[in-house]
Design a protein around this motif. Structure first.
Motif, short mmCIF file in Angstrom:
data_model
loop_
_atom_site.label_atom_id
_atom_site.label_comp_id
_atom_site.label_asym_id
_atom_site.label_seq_id
_atom_site.Cartn_x
_atom_site.Cartn_y
_atom_site.Cartn_z
N SER A 1 1.80 -1.93 3.71
CA SER A 1 2.72 -2.79 3.25
C SER A 1 4.09 -2.80 4.24
N ASP B 1 -4.77 -5.02 -3.46
CA ASP B 1 -4.95 -6.29 -4.15
C ASP B 1 -3.57 -6.33 -5.34
N PRO B 2 -3.22 -7.02 -5.72
CA PRO B 2 -1.86 -7.37 -6.32
C PRO B 2 -1.39 -6.16 -7.31
N MET C 1 -0.41 -3.56 -4.88
CA MET C 1 0.79 -3.96 -4.25
C MET C 1 2.13 -3.67 -4.91
N GLU C 2 1.87 -3.88 -6.14
CA GLU C 2 3.06 -3.96 -6.87
C GLU C 2 3.38 -2.44 -7.17
N THR D 1 9.43 -5.16 -6.16
CA THR D 1 8.84 -6.66 -6.50
C THR D 1 7.34 -6.62 -6.60
N PRO D 2 6.75 -7.72 -7.14
CA PRO D 2 5.18 -7.78 -7.09
C PRO D 2 4.49 -8.09 -5.80
N GLY D 3 5.23 -8.21 -4.88
CA GLY D 3 4.78 -8.60 -3.88
C GLY D 3 5.74 -8.53 -2.61
N TYR E 1 5.31 -14.48 -3.81
CA TYR E 1 5.15 -13.32 -3.18
C TYR E 1 3.83 -13.25 -2.45
N ASP F 1 1.09 -10.98 -2.27
CA ASP F 1 0.54 -9.79 -2.83
C ASP F 1 -0.57 -9.33 -2.79
N ASN F 2 -1.43 -9.78 -1.77
CA ASN F 2 -2.55 -9.08 -1.34
C ASN F 2 -3.06 -9.23 0.13
#
Length: 448
Positions: free
Chosen positions: A138, A187-188, A191-192, A201-203, A216, A218-219
């Motif tokens: 990340s 995956d999302p 990631m979150e 944040t979600p991504g 975002y 997110d993956n």
């Protein structure tokens, strides 16, 4: 030469009896199987694919827009030449060509490569910390997004890939490079969770908007520059194709337990999401197994409800009216999938592909569109002979082809994923099992 069509007599009662007999091997102690690229069970894309399977309406995209970003470590850069932008463009083209064949043209991988290389803040060992893999990936993604946000509209893409210098730890067969970064996919949902204590944040937020809201990233999939190390030459196409499979929702079908070594082979080399990603040393990965083609909506089976005779043509090159996948139900969630898988479509004993310089070696600049990806499915154990080719004796493998019978238990698949395991982690109760004609469950055993 015409592709062979198998004419088989199907006894539904006999198949059902075989399934209910529980003819599985016990778990032996084994070791020595190389690690696989990391993937996480029960991700959002995998769950969507499973929900579509249960509903009989497959929620899988027919296209995927992938952005590829090259990143270098503070102490390590790409080998250039030959690993320049053209080299990676060819690698991605090969991945596209693989999926065109795997889906019989039903799925298209669209991709773009970001200009330039993003140099990361820290060294390779910092990002290669196994215990902090998600967090480190990340961090890489944050830097990559920040450095490219002014030039790239991230909202145009569905998927994102980071390509880093060197090999991934999945091909560290000697175990002497624990600092290497594993290939893998976030995956999302993951990631979150990873960003919960940092960005919240979600991504990874971008400057781009979708319907007025922040877009975002997110993956992300992590891909190596190459796969060769420890004095061994490996291709990276299998790893690239495997990670795209994770993004599409394909389920890993190898055995991840015990954690120190697997004690079975899962589906072995007979599918991309098993050990088939390493076929021909990773240069020519196997096509997905029949279950994954069904899961992706690329192969609609003909359901057979009673005894009878069925013509089954090659699943890799069917005509519009051909039967190439047969389904025999045991229960609504347990069934057999039967396919005819032809390894050598023109029966010439050679792996055929777009060979630009006619040297018989699938090089980076060659095309694999229409190639016989399943040629190496069983080549290591098949008989062979030698032929004179330009004054040189060339080993010609007599590849095998034929009927494959897959025993699918969706209940096992769902239960295993529900507890954070993969469907074939327990060789005694497999979610996707290839029936073995000689009665010996070789895939449930590892031979030392």
């Amino acid at each position: 030469m015409r592709i062979p069509v198998f004419l088989i007599w199907i006894s539904t009662a006999a198949l059902a009896a075989a399934a209910l007999s529980g003819a599985y091997a016990s778990e032996p102690d084994v070791k020595g199987i190389p690690a696989m690229p990391k993937g996480k069970p029960a991700g959002i894309y995998l769950q969507r694919a499973l929900s579509g399977l249960q509903a009989g309406s497959f929620d899988v995209p027919d296209t995927l827009r992938l952005l590829v970003i090259r990143v270098s470590f503070s102490d390590m850069d790409f080998t250039s030449p030959p690993h320049d932008s053209l080299y990676f463009a060819n690698e991605m083209r090969h991945t596209w060509e693989y999926y065109r064949g795997a889906s019989n043209g039903a799925f298209g991988l669209g991709w773009e490569m970001a200009a330039g290389i993003t140099t990361l803040t820290f060294d390779a060992a910092y990002y290669g910390d196994d215990d902090l893999w998600e967090e480190r990936v990340s961090e890489i993604l944050m830097e990559a997004v920040a450095r490219n946000d002014d030039e790239i509209d991230f909202s145009r893409f569905d998927a994102f890939a980071l390509v880093h210098p060197g090999a991934g730890q999945e091909t560290d067969f000697s175990g002497d490079s624990p600092w290497q970064l594993w290939s893998g996919f976030i995956d999302p949902v993951e990631m979150e969770a990873v960003l919960a204590d940092t960005l919240g944040t979600p991504g990874i937020p971008t400057n781009d908007l979708v319907d007025g809201d922040t877009f975002y990233v997110d993956n992300v999939m992590v891909l190596p520059e190459n796969a060769s190390q420890d004095g061994l030459t490996f291709g990276s196409l299998g790893i690239y194709a495997y990670q795209v499979g994770m993004r599409l929702g394909m389920i890993p079908m190898y055995d991840t337990t015990p954690s120190s070594f697997p004690n079975s082979q899962g589906i072995g080399a007979f599918g991309l999401m098993g050990y088939g990603l390493y076929n021909a040393s990773g240069f020519i990965p196997a096509f997905p197994c029949a279950f994954h083609r069904y899961l992706m909506g690329w192969a609609e089976p003909e359901t057979v409800e009673g005894d009878g005779t069925v013509n089954i043509t090659d699943i890799n090159s069917p005509g519009p009216d051909d039967t190439f996948l047969v389904k025999i139900e045991i229960t609504p969630t347990e069934y057999f999938l039967i396919s005819n898988r032809v390894h050598d479509q023109n029966m010439n004993g050679r792996f055929d592909f777009g060979d630009a310089n006619s040297d018989g070696i699938p090089a980076n600049e060659d095309t694999l569109l229409g190639a016989e990806f399943d040629f190496f499915l069983t080549a290591t154990t098949n008989p062979f002979h030698y032929e004179d080719v330009g004054g040189v004796d060339v080993k010609i493998v007599d590849t095998g082809s034929g009927i494959m019978i897959w025993h699918i238990d969706e209940t096992v698949i769902r239960n295993q994923l529900g507890i954070g395991r993969y469907p074939n982690d327990n060789p005694g109760v497999s979610g996707v099992d290839l029936e073995e004609a000689d009665g010996v469950q070789d895939l449930s055993l590892i031979h030392i």
